[in-house]
Scaffold this motif. Sequence first.
Motif, PDB file in Angstrom:
ATOM      1  N   VAL A   1      -6.613  -7.695  -6.728  1.00 58.98           N
ATOM      2  CA  VAL A   1      -5.605  -7.071  -6.035  1.00 58.98           C
ATOM      3  C   VAL A   1      -4.313  -7.577  -5.658  1.00 58.98           C
ATOM      4  N   HIS A   2      -4.823  -9.064  -5.233  1.00 58.94           N
ATOM      5  CA  HIS A   2      -3.471  -9.813  -4.896  1.00 58.94           C
ATOM      6  C   HIS A   2      -2.592 -10.552  -6.253  1.00 58.94           C
ATOM      7  N   HIS A   3      -3.140  -9.897  -7.280  1.00 59.36           N
ATOM      8  CA  HIS A   3      -2.493 -10.298  -8.408  1.00 59.36           C
ATOM      9  C   HIS A   3      -1.705  -9.238  -9.108  1.00 59.36           C
ATOM     10  N   ILE A   4      -1.554  -8.143  -8.455  1.00 56.54           N
ATOM     11  CA  ILE A   4      -1.028  -6.736  -8.941  1.00 56.54           C
ATOM     12  C   ILE A   4       0.406  -6.700  -7.937  1.00 56.54           C
ATOM     13  N   PRO A   5       1.682  -6.694  -8.843  1.00 50.87           N
ATOM     14  CA  PRO A   5       2.606  -6.313  -8.216  1.00 50.87           C
ATOM     15  C   PRO A   5       2.725  -4.884  -7.474  1.00 50.87           C
TER      16      PRO A   5
ATOM     17  N   PRO B   1      -0.066  -2.495  -6.488  1.00 54.95           N
ATOM     18  CA  PRO B   1      -1.366  -1.917  -6.210  1.00 54.95           C
ATOM     19  C   PRO B   1      -1.796  -0.639  -6.160  1.00 54.95           C
ATOM     20  N   ALA B   2      -0.829   0.360  -5.623  1.00 52.69           N
ATOM     21  CA  ALA B   2      -1.198   1.701  -5.591  1.00 52.69           C
ATOM     22  C   ALA B   2      -1.352   2.361  -6.670  1.00 52.69           C
ATOM     23  N   GLU B   3      -0.729   1.833  -7.668  1.00 57.51           N
ATOM     24  CA  GLU B   3      -0.867   2.611  -9.055  1.00 57.51           C
ATOM     25  C   GLU B   3      -2.221   2.287  -9.701  1.00 57.51           C
ATOM     26  N   VAL B   4      -2.710   0.969  -9.621  1.00 49.74           N
ATOM     27  CA  VAL B   4      -3.761   0.593  -9.996  1.00 49.74           C
ATOM     28  C   VAL B   4      -5.112   1.321  -9.374  1.00 49.74           C
ATOM     29  N   LEU B   5      -4.880   1.251  -7.913  1.00 48.99           N
ATOM     30  CA  LEU B   5      -5.948   2.126  -7.169  1.00 48.99           C
ATOM     31  C   LEU B   5      -5.979   3.286  -7.375  1.00 48.99           C
ATOM     32  N   ALA B   6      -4.770   3.764  -7.623  1.00 50.47           N
ATOM     33  CA  ALA B   6      -4.813   5.541  -7.845  1.00 50.47           C
ATOM     34  C   ALA B   6      -5.651   5.761  -9.114  1.00 50.47           C
ATOM     35  N   ASP B   7      -5.415   4.848 -10.143  1.00 55.40           N
ATOM     36  CA  ASP B   7      -5.988   5.040 -11.536  1.00 55.40           C
ATOM     37  C   ASP B   7      -7.605   4.795 -11.592  1.00 55.40           C
ATOM     38  N   ALA B   8      -8.159   3.686 -10.621  1.00 56.61           N
ATOM     39  CA  ALA B   8      -9.322   3.413 -10.414  1.00 56.61           C
ATOM     40  C   ALA B   8      -9.929   4.567  -9.956  1.00 56.61           C
TER      41      ALA B   8
ATOM     42  N   LEU C   1     -15.892   0.019  -4.830  1.00 60.74           N
ATOM     43  CA  LEU C   1     -16.319  -1.562  -4.152  1.00 60.74           C
ATOM     44  C   LEU C   1     -15.113  -2.225  -4.412  1.00 60.74           C
ATOM     45  N   PHE C   2     -14.063  -2.624  -3.730  1.00 57.05           N
ATOM     46  CA  PHE C   2     -13.180  -3.674  -3.916  1.00 57.05           C
ATOM     47  C   PHE C   2     -13.075  -4.582  -2.972  1.00 57.05           C
ATOM     48  N   ARG C   3     -13.048  -5.668  -3.128  1.00 53.41           N
ATOM     49  CA  ARG C   3     -13.040  -6.928  -2.284  1.00 53.41           C
ATOM     50  C   ARG C   3     -11.833  -7.893  -2.765  1.00 53.41           C
ATOM     51  N   ASP C   4     -11.003  -8.595  -1.997  1.00 54.75           N
ATOM     52  CA  ASP C   4     -10.149  -9.490  -2.285  1.00 54.75           C
ATOM     53  C   ASP C   4      -9.764 -10.475  -1.152  1.00 54.75           C
ATOM     54  N   LEU C   5      -8.880 -11.307  -1.501  1.00 49.91           N
ATOM     55  CA  LEU C   5      -8.485 -12.098  -0.720  1.00 49.91           C
ATOM     56  C   LEU C   5      -7.613 -11.616   0.476  1.00 49.91           C
TER      57      LEU C   5
ATOM     58  N   ASP D   1      -1.132 -19.878  -2.557  1.00 47.25           N
ATOM     59  CA  ASP D   1      -0.141 -18.948  -3.118  1.00 47.25           C
ATOM     60  C   ASP D   1      -0.901 -17.452  -3.371  1.00 47.25           C
ATOM     61  N   SER D   2      -2.068 -17.653  -3.706  1.00 50.41           N
ATOM     62  CA  SER D   2      -2.946 -16.572  -3.816  1.00 50.41           C
ATOM     63  C   SER D   2      -3.218 -15.913  -2.394  1.00 50.41           C
ATOM     64  N   LEU D   3      -3.457 -16.635  -1.381  1.00 50.53           N
ATOM     65  CA  LEU D   3      -3.599 -16.219   0.149  1.00 50.53           C
ATOM     66  C   LEU D   3      -2.357 -15.537   0.656  1.00 50.53           C
ATOM     67  N   ARG D   4      -1.299 -16.394   0.186  1.00 55.43           N
ATOM     68  CA  ARG D   4       0.151 -15.835   0.612  1.00 55.43           C
ATOM     69  C   ARG D   4       0.427 -14.216  -0.046  1.00 55.43           C
ATOM     70  N   ALA D   5      -0.037 -14.094  -1.268  1.00 55.85           N
ATOM     71  CA  ALA D   5       0.276 -12.915  -2.245  1.00 55.85           C
ATOM     72  C   ALA D   5      -0.854 -11.741  -1.569  1.00 55.85           C
ATOM     73  N   ALA D   6      -1.665 -12.071  -0.889  1.00 56.50           N
ATOM     74  CA  ALA D   6      -2.954 -11.133  -0.554  1.00 56.50           C
ATOM     75  C   ALA D   6      -2.244 -10.122   0.400  1.00 56.50           C
ATOM     76  N   LEU D   7      -3.099  -9.088   0.789  1.00 54.83           N
ATOM     77  CA  LEU D   7      -2.764  -7.953   1.686  1.00 54.83           C
ATOM     78  C   LEU D   7      -3.661  -8.108   2.830  1.00 54.83           C
ATOM     79  N   THR D   8      -2.982  -7.713   3.976  1.00 53.56           N
ATOM     80  CA  THR D   8      -3.816  -7.407   4.994  1.00 53.56           C
ATOM     81  C   THR D   8      -4.685  -6.409   5.075  1.00 53.56           C
ATOM     82  N   VAL D   9      -5.785  -6.132   6.073  1.00 53.09           N
ATOM     83  CA  VAL D   9      -6.537  -4.922   6.154  1.00 53.09           C
ATOM     84  C   VAL D   9      -5.783  -3.668   6.444  1.00 53.09           C
ATOM     85  N   ASP D  10      -4.830  -3.846   7.140  1.00 55.45           N
ATOM     86  CA  ASP D  10      -3.807  -2.743   7.559  1.00 55.45           C
ATOM     87  C   ASP D  10      -3.024  -2.425   6.362  1.00 55.45           C
ATOM     88  N   GLU D  11      -2.673  -3.145   5.530  1.00 52.63           N
ATOM     89  CA  GLU D  11      -2.045  -2.910   4.320  1.00 52.63           C
ATOM     90  C   GLU D  11      -2.946  -2.087   3.314  1.00 52.63           C
ATOM     91  N   VAL D  12      -4.056  -2.385   3.321  1.00 53.37           N
ATOM     92  CA  VAL D  12      -5.016  -1.767   2.370  1.00 53.37           C
ATOM     93  C   VAL D  12      -5.361  -0.562   3.038  1.00 53.37           C
TER      94      VAL D  12
END
Length: 142
Positions: free
Chosen positions: A44-48, A50-57, A68-72, A102-113
């Motif tokens: 998820v942290h690699h996806i510009p 993520p809402a679109e990907v999550l919706a299709d999943a 089951l989704f897990r990420d940084l 950089d991956s940690l900086r790009a990651a989402l927070t729990v509130d954002e998810v």
Amino acid sequence: MLRLGTVNVADAGLTDRIELRLADAKQMPFADGQFSCVMSNSIVHHIPLPAEVLADAWRVLGSGGLWLFRDLLRPIDEATLQRLVEQYAADADSHQRQLFADSLRAALTVDEVGRLAVELGLSPDDVRQTSDRHWTWTTRKH
């Protein structure tokens, strides 16, 4: 990655049950409700967008299916980020350490998810921090 995955699937003796495909995660070539499980680990942290990907999943997950989704998890501040890099990438070279930071900086927070969950009509309560550097979102489709 597909070549490596194909080798790993064959080595595990699972070629009769696992098929690997290259596809656009925003418009997967699968029928609605086709799968009994949809899972993702650290993508998820690699996806510009993520809402679109999550919706299709969610679309391809069948009734009763496991999600089951897990990420940084983005750290609360730079000091915490640096501590995580030191703790988990101490033996890595400088380039690898930078990639992890950089991956940690790009990651989402729990509130954002959680907000992304609400956009899908799901409960944000199913998204939880599960380690010092990960969030996990689990649910079943009803």
